[in-house]
Design an enzyme around this catalytic site. Structure first.
Site, mmCIF file in Angstrom:
data_model
loop_
_atom_site.group_PDB
_atom_site.id
_atom_site.type_symbol
_atom_site.label_atom_id
_atom_site.label_comp_id
_atom_site.label_asym_id
_atom_site.label_seq_id
_atom_site.Cartn_x
_atom_site.Cartn_y
_atom_site.Cartn_z
ATOM 1 N N ASP A 145 -11.007 6.067 7.759
ATOM 2 C CA ASP A 145 -9.550 6.045 7.619
ATOM 3 C C ASP A 145 -9.035 7.428 7.981
ATOM 4 O O ASP A 145 -9.214 8.387 7.233
ATOM 5 C CB ASP A 145 -9.153 5.672 6.193
ATOM 6 C CG ASP A 145 -7.666 5.354 6.063
ATOM 7 O OD1 ASP A 145 -6.891 5.777 6.949
ATOM 8 O OD2 ASP A 145 -7.277 4.701 5.082
ATOM 9 N N ASP A 203 0.858 -1.189 0.000
ATOM 10 C CA ASP A 203 0.000 0.000 0.000
ATOM 11 C C ASP A 203 0.890 1.233 0.000
ATOM 12 O O ASP A 203 1.524 1.554 1.002
ATOM 13 C CB ASP A 203 -0.906 -0.011 1.226
ATOM 14 C CG ASP A 203 -1.702 1.281 1.372
ATOM 15 O OD1 ASP A 203 -2.065 1.866 0.337
ATOM 16 O OD2 ASP A 203 -1.953 1.689 2.527
ATOM 17 N N THR A 250 -4.142 31.125 21.888
ATOM 18 C CA THR A 250 -4.242 30.957 20.433
ATOM 19 C C THR A 250 -3.852 29.546 20.026
ATOM 20 O O THR A 250 -4.496 28.931 19.167
ATOM 21 C CB THR A 250 -3.345 31.982 19.721
ATOM 22 O OG1 THR A 250 -3.789 33.294 20.059
ATOM 23 C CG2 THR A 250 -3.401 31.810 18.208
ATOM 24 N N THR A 306 -3.837 11.208 6.200
ATOM 25 C CA THR A 306 -3.596 12.544 5.643
ATOM 26 C C THR A 306 -4.930 13.256 5.427
ATOM 27 O O THR A 306 -5.090 14.426 5.756
ATOM 28 C CB THR A 306 -2.830 12.440 4.319
ATOM 29 O OG1 THR A 306 -1.605 11.718 4.538
ATOM 30 C CG2 THR A 306 -2.494 13.826 3.785
ATOM 31 N N GLY A 312 0.932 5.045 -0.002
ATOM 32 C CA GLY A 312 0.078 6.193 0.272
ATOM 33 C C GLY A 312 0.758 7.504 -0.020
ATOM 34 O O GLY A 312 1.769 7.560 -0.734
ATOM 35 N N THR A 320 2.313 9.451 2.133
ATOM 36 C CA THR A 320 3.515 9.710 2.933
ATOM 37 C C THR A 320 4.386 8.480 3.156
ATOM 38 O O THR A 320 5.589 8.607 3.322
ATOM 39 C CB THR A 320 3.134 10.284 4.316
ATOM 40 O OG1 THR A 320 2.240 9.377 4.974
ATOM 41 C CG2 THR A 320 2.459 11.637 4.162
ATOM 42 N N ASP A 332 -7.273 3.102 -1.646
ATOM 43 C CA ASP A 332 -7.202 2.813 -0.214
ATOM 44 C C ASP A 332 -8.607 2.737 0.391
ATOM 45 O O ASP A 332 -8.857 1.934 1.294
ATOM 46 C CB ASP A 332 -6.356 3.867 0.513
ATOM 47 C CG ASP A 332 -6.813 5.298 0.227
ATOM 48 O OD1 ASP A 332 -7.576 5.512 -0.742
ATOM 49 O OD2 ASP A 332 -6.388 6.202 0.960
ATOM 50 N N ARG A 333 -9.538 3.544 -0.121
ATOM 51 C CA ARG A 333 -10.924 3.487 0.359
ATOM 52 C C ARG A 333 -11.558 2.149 -0.009
ATOM 53 O O ARG A 333 -12.274 1.546 0.801
ATOM 54 C CB ARG A 333 -11.731 4.640 -0.231
ATOM 55 C CG ARG A 333 -11.268 6.023 0.219
ATOM 56 C CD ARG A 333 -11.968 7.135 -0.564
ATOM 57 N NE ARG A 333 -13.396 7.205 -0.262
ATOM 58 C CZ ARG A 333 -14.250 7.977 -0.940
ATOM 59 N NH1 ARG A 333 -13.813 8.698 -1.978
ATOM 60 N NH2 ARG A 333 -15.525 8.019 -0.595
ATOM 61 N N TYR A 350 -20.966 3.872 -6.932
ATOM 62 C CA TYR A 350 -20.300 5.178 -6.829
ATOM 63 C C TYR A 350 -20.320 5.798 -8.216
ATOM 64 O O TYR A 350 -19.988 5.130 -9.203
ATOM 65 C CB TYR A 350 -18.861 4.953 -6.342
ATOM 66 C CG TYR A 350 -18.161 6.144 -5.738
ATOM 67 C CD1 TYR A 350 -18.548 6.645 -4.502
ATOM 68 C CD2 TYR A 350 -17.076 6.734 -6.377
ATOM 69 C CE1 TYR A 350 -17.878 7.713 -3.924
ATOM 70 C CE2 TYR A 350 -16.405 7.798 -5.809
ATOM 71 C CZ TYR A 350 -16.806 8.286 -4.584
ATOM 72 O OH TYR A 350 -16.139 9.356 -4.005
#
Length: 246
Positions: A115, A6, A171, A118, A8, A10, A94-95, A85
């Site tokens: 999930d 997988d 802040t 990111t 992704g 990152t 990934d979904r 869809y």
């Protein structure tokens, strides 16, 4: 042995499965042919599935195709679930894999698959195994970075495991509440909406920020760190059954 890869936004996650059982897992910064040779040889890998958000080098693809029975997850790949869809060509792999993993863990149940990486994706899978769609929103780190990047004076704040008081008294805490608490309330709100629409619901969570949501949400959640990899392995096994000799 099956190898699920997988890639992704990152990191690259790799897992070796024997049947449904995860035997071995590694996380790499970059997909390396030298490391792939080591892994596939040491683990006696016979079948490989690849899911990637980006195009891989010819060297990597040539190795994967020549050293094992290879399957790349694409829009045309046969799946153990059905996709309902409107734009399947833009549906993140990934979904799809996470939904396939949830379907394996909870067959015959409505699943909300979250999930938290990111981006935060929240997808509904019906009890019949139909992917109905869902939402995509910025992940916690992306929210915090966006507030710093798109303003002149707001500082860059790092996420921490603990939430400040709901009313930010500085802040920094106000920004953290906007990024972290805002994401938490969004996820909890979507869970409530889905519970109203579906008579029963299993919430399945994965991703780098999964621990944050498990710790702070009031909803009962099943967390699975390797849900996407598990789903990829299920897709690989599904195709093996469909193809003689695969």
């Amino acid at each position: 042995m099956n190898l699920a890869i997988d890639i992704g936004n990152t990191r690259t996650k790799l897992a070796v499965f024997e049947g449904d059982s995860l035997i071995f897992k590694e996380v790499w910064e970059v997909l390396s042919v030298a490391e792939l040779k080591r892994l596939t040889y040491n683990q006696n890998v016979k079948k490989i599935i690849l899911s990637s958000v980006s195009k891989q080098s010819e060297e990597v693809m040539d190795f994967l195709k020549s050293h094992a029975t290879f399957l790349e997850l694409t829009t045309d790949t046969p799946l153990p679930i059905r996709i309902q869809y409107k734009t399947p060509e833009t549906l993140g792999r990934d979904r799809v894999a996470a939904a396939a993993g949830a379907f394996h863990l909870f067959p015959g149940e409505n699943c909300l698959v979250i999930d938290a990486g990111t981006c935060i994706t929240l997808d509904m899978l019906s009890e019949e195994g139909i992917f109905l769609g869902g939402n995509i929103s910025p992940g916690i780190e992306m929210r915090l970075k966006a507030m710093h990047h798109f303003t002149a004076r707001l500082p860059l704040v790092k996420s921490t495991p603990e939430l400040p008081d709901a009313l930010g008294d500085s802040t920094e805490n106000a920004i953290r509440n906007g990024g972290e608490l805002g994401a938490l309330l969004e996820v909890e709100g979507f869970i409530r909406q889905c519970k109203v629409k579906f008579r029963s619901l299993q919430v399945v969570l994965t991703g780098g920020d999964a621990d944050f949501f498990v710790k702070h949400t009031k909803t009962k959640i099943f967390a699975h760190q390797n849900l996407v990899l598990l789903g990829l392995n299920q897709i690989l096994q599904h195709n093996a059954k469909l193809s003689e000799g695969f």
